[in-house]
Motif scaffolding. Structure first.
Motif, short mmCIF file in Angstrom:
data_model
loop_
_atom_site.label_atom_id
_atom_site.label_comp_id
_atom_site.label_asym_id
_atom_site.label_seq_id
_atom_site.Cartn_x
_atom_site.Cartn_y
_atom_site.Cartn_z
N GLN A 44 -7.38 13.47 11.62
CA GLN A 44 -7.64 12.87 10.30
C GLN A 44 -9.27 12.63 10.47
O GLN A 44 -9.45 11.49 10.75
CB GLN A 44 -7.03 11.69 10.00
CG GLN A 44 -5.52 11.71 9.76
CD GLN A 44 -4.71 10.52 9.29
OE1 GLN A 44 -5.39 9.63 8.82
NE2 GLN A 44 -3.43 10.60 9.76
N SER A 47 -14.47 12.10 4.71
CA SER A 47 -15.14 11.01 4.19
C SER A 47 -14.48 9.81 4.26
O SER A 47 -13.04 9.84 4.56
CB SER A 47 -15.40 11.40 2.70
OG SER A 47 -14.20 11.17 1.98
N GLY A 49 -13.87 7.39 1.88
CA GLY A 49 -12.90 7.37 0.91
C GLY A 49 -11.40 8.29 1.19
O GLY A 49 -10.37 7.73 0.84
N ASP A 50 -11.62 9.40 1.74
CA ASP A 50 -10.40 10.21 1.95
C ASP A 50 -9.63 9.36 2.92
O ASP A 50 -8.34 9.57 2.90
CB ASP A 50 -10.63 11.47 2.39
CG ASP A 50 -11.44 12.49 1.26
OD1 ASP A 50 -11.25 12.12 0.16
OD2 ASP A 50 -11.99 13.28 1.64
N LEU A 52 -9.14 6.31 3.53
CA LEU A 52 -8.74 5.30 3.15
C LEU A 52 -7.73 5.31 1.90
O LEU A 52 -6.99 4.35 1.51
CB LEU A 52 -9.74 4.30 2.58
CG LEU A 52 -10.81 3.83 3.64
CD1 LEU A 52 -12.02 2.86 3.10
CD2 LEU A 52 -10.04 2.93 4.67
N ARG A 53 -7.76 6.53 1.15
CA ARG A 53 -6.79 6.56 0.00
C ARG A 53 -5.36 6.55 0.29
O ARG A 53 -4.92 6.98 1.29
CB ARG A 53 -7.26 7.98 -0.69
CG ARG A 53 -6.74 8.24 -1.74
CD ARG A 53 -7.11 9.57 -2.51
NE ARG A 53 -8.72 9.32 -2.92
CZ ARG A 53 -9.61 10.11 -2.39
NH1 ARG A 53 -9.17 11.14 -1.29
NH2 ARG A 53 -10.82 10.03 -2.47
N GLY A 54 -4.65 5.65 -0.67
CA GLY A 54 -3.28 5.44 -0.51
C GLY A 54 -3.09 4.44 0.37
O GLY A 54 -1.65 4.27 0.47
N ARG A 55 -3.83 3.46 0.92
CA ARG A 55 -3.63 2.61 1.78
C ARG A 55 -3.97 1.20 1.08
O ARG A 55 -4.73 1.14 0.32
CB ARG A 55 -4.31 2.66 3.26
CG ARG A 55 -4.04 4.05 3.89
CD ARG A 55 -5.12 4.23 4.97
NE ARG A 55 -4.85 5.39 5.72
CZ ARG A 55 -4.14 5.71 6.84
NH1 ARG A 55 -3.55 4.69 7.62
NH2 ARG A 55 -4.23 6.85 7.40
N GLU A 56 -3.20 0.30 1.44
CA GLU A 56 -3.54 -1.05 1.16
C GLU A 56 -3.88 -1.89 2.17
O GLU A 56 -3.36 -1.88 3.19
CB GLU A 56 -2.08 -1.71 0.51
CG GLU A 56 -1.89 -1.12 -0.90
CD GLU A 56 -0.60 -1.54 -1.25
OE1 GLU A 56 -0.22 -2.88 -0.94
OE2 GLU A 56 -0.16 -1.19 -2.36
N HIS A 75 -21.65 3.87 2.78
CA HIS A 75 -20.65 3.94 2.30
C HIS A 75 -19.72 2.98 1.85
O HIS A 75 -18.46 3.09 1.75
CB HIS A 75 -19.91 5.04 3.13
CG HIS A 75 -20.34 6.32 3.47
ND1 HIS A 75 -21.27 6.63 4.33
CD2 HIS A 75 -20.06 7.55 3.22
CE1 HIS A 75 -21.54 7.70 4.37
NE2 HIS A 75 -20.66 8.59 3.69
N ALA A 78 -16.70 2.64 -0.86
CA ALA A 78 -15.42 3.31 -0.66
C ALA A 78 -14.62 1.93 -0.26
O ALA A 78 -13.26 2.59 -0.08
CB ALA A 78 -15.54 4.49 0.49
N PRO A 80 -12.46 -0.91 -0.22
CA PRO A 80 -11.45 -1.77 -1.25
C PRO A 80 -11.90 -3.34 -1.00
O PRO A 80 -12.18 -3.80 -0.01
CB PRO A 80 -10.05 -1.54 -0.79
CG PRO A 80 -10.01 -1.29 0.47
CD PRO A 80 -11.31 -0.48 0.84
#
Length: 207
Positions: A44, A47, A49-50, A52-56, A75, A78, A80
């Motif tokens: 993995q 970027s 953002g990629d 971190l996407r879909g994570r809380e 960056h 990106a 949250p």
């Protein structure tokens, strides 16, 4: 957590992985040639953002120096918004000290800790700490080994009858193996009791 590859190589990742609940942490490294990479899965990469996407997330910690810190700042959009967001940019020695404090402050799922300032003092027998109605006291060596900590209320009575949020009773006495951890363990016990509920003793019905 976002850190430079150099910090990861010097043991910060291992420090995090030894902490309780570390399996829930996402550790992303800033690599000079590969951009951002998940420390738990080398495949993995890409970027920020990629990754971190879909994570809380509830907390974010950045530990980086010089160029890597500038990359993290570039960056930052990106990242949250979270309950706690901190950035360590001191010397590596201070970074490690802050990281240990940050980890020790963390809570596992379902865990609750009382807030407030702990007042530390010295008694004849050793270190004491007070938080609200509770007093933590070093009670001397344990047998056959270790060191005893007791939690008291009302000027010396053991703090019995207190339960955590899961309904489990809290033990007013603990034994630790490393005296260097005395203050940290006393603080953790005090905060556990400060967040607890005292249930009255239920007398059996006399029928």
């Amino acid at each position: 957590m976002l850190m430079s590859a150099r910090e990861a190589e010097e043991g910060l990742v291992d420090t995090i992985r030894r902490a309780p609940g570390a399996h829930q942490a996402t550790i992303i490294m800033i690599c000079p040639t590969r951009g951002f990479r998940n420390a738990n899965d080398a495949a993995q990469a890409g970027s920020l953002g990629d990754l971190l996407r879909g994570r809380e997330f509830e907390d974010i910690l950045i530990a980086a120096q010089d160029h890597d810190l500038a990359v993290a700042d570039a960056h930052a959009g990106a990242l949250p918004l979270c309950r706690t967001m901190e950035r360590l940019r001191h010397t590596r020695l201070l970074q490690r000290a802050q990281l240990r404090t940050w980890i020790a402050r963390g809570l596992e799922v379902g865990q609750v800790a009382g807030a407030g300032h702990i007042r530390w003092g010295k008694a004849i027998s050793g270190l004491t700490g007070r938080l609200g109605e509770f007093t933590a006291r070093y009670a001397g060596p344990a047998q056959p080994r270790g060191h005893r900590i007791v939690i008291e209320v009302d000027g010396g009575r053991p703090a019995t009858g207190y339960f955590d949020v899961q309904g489990q009773p809290l033990d007013p006495e603990a034994v630790i193996s490393n005296r260097a951890r005395l203050r940290a363990e006393m603080a953790a016990l005090l905060r556990s009791f400060a967040a607890s509920t005292r249930l009255p003793c239920i007398q059996p019905s006399l029928l």
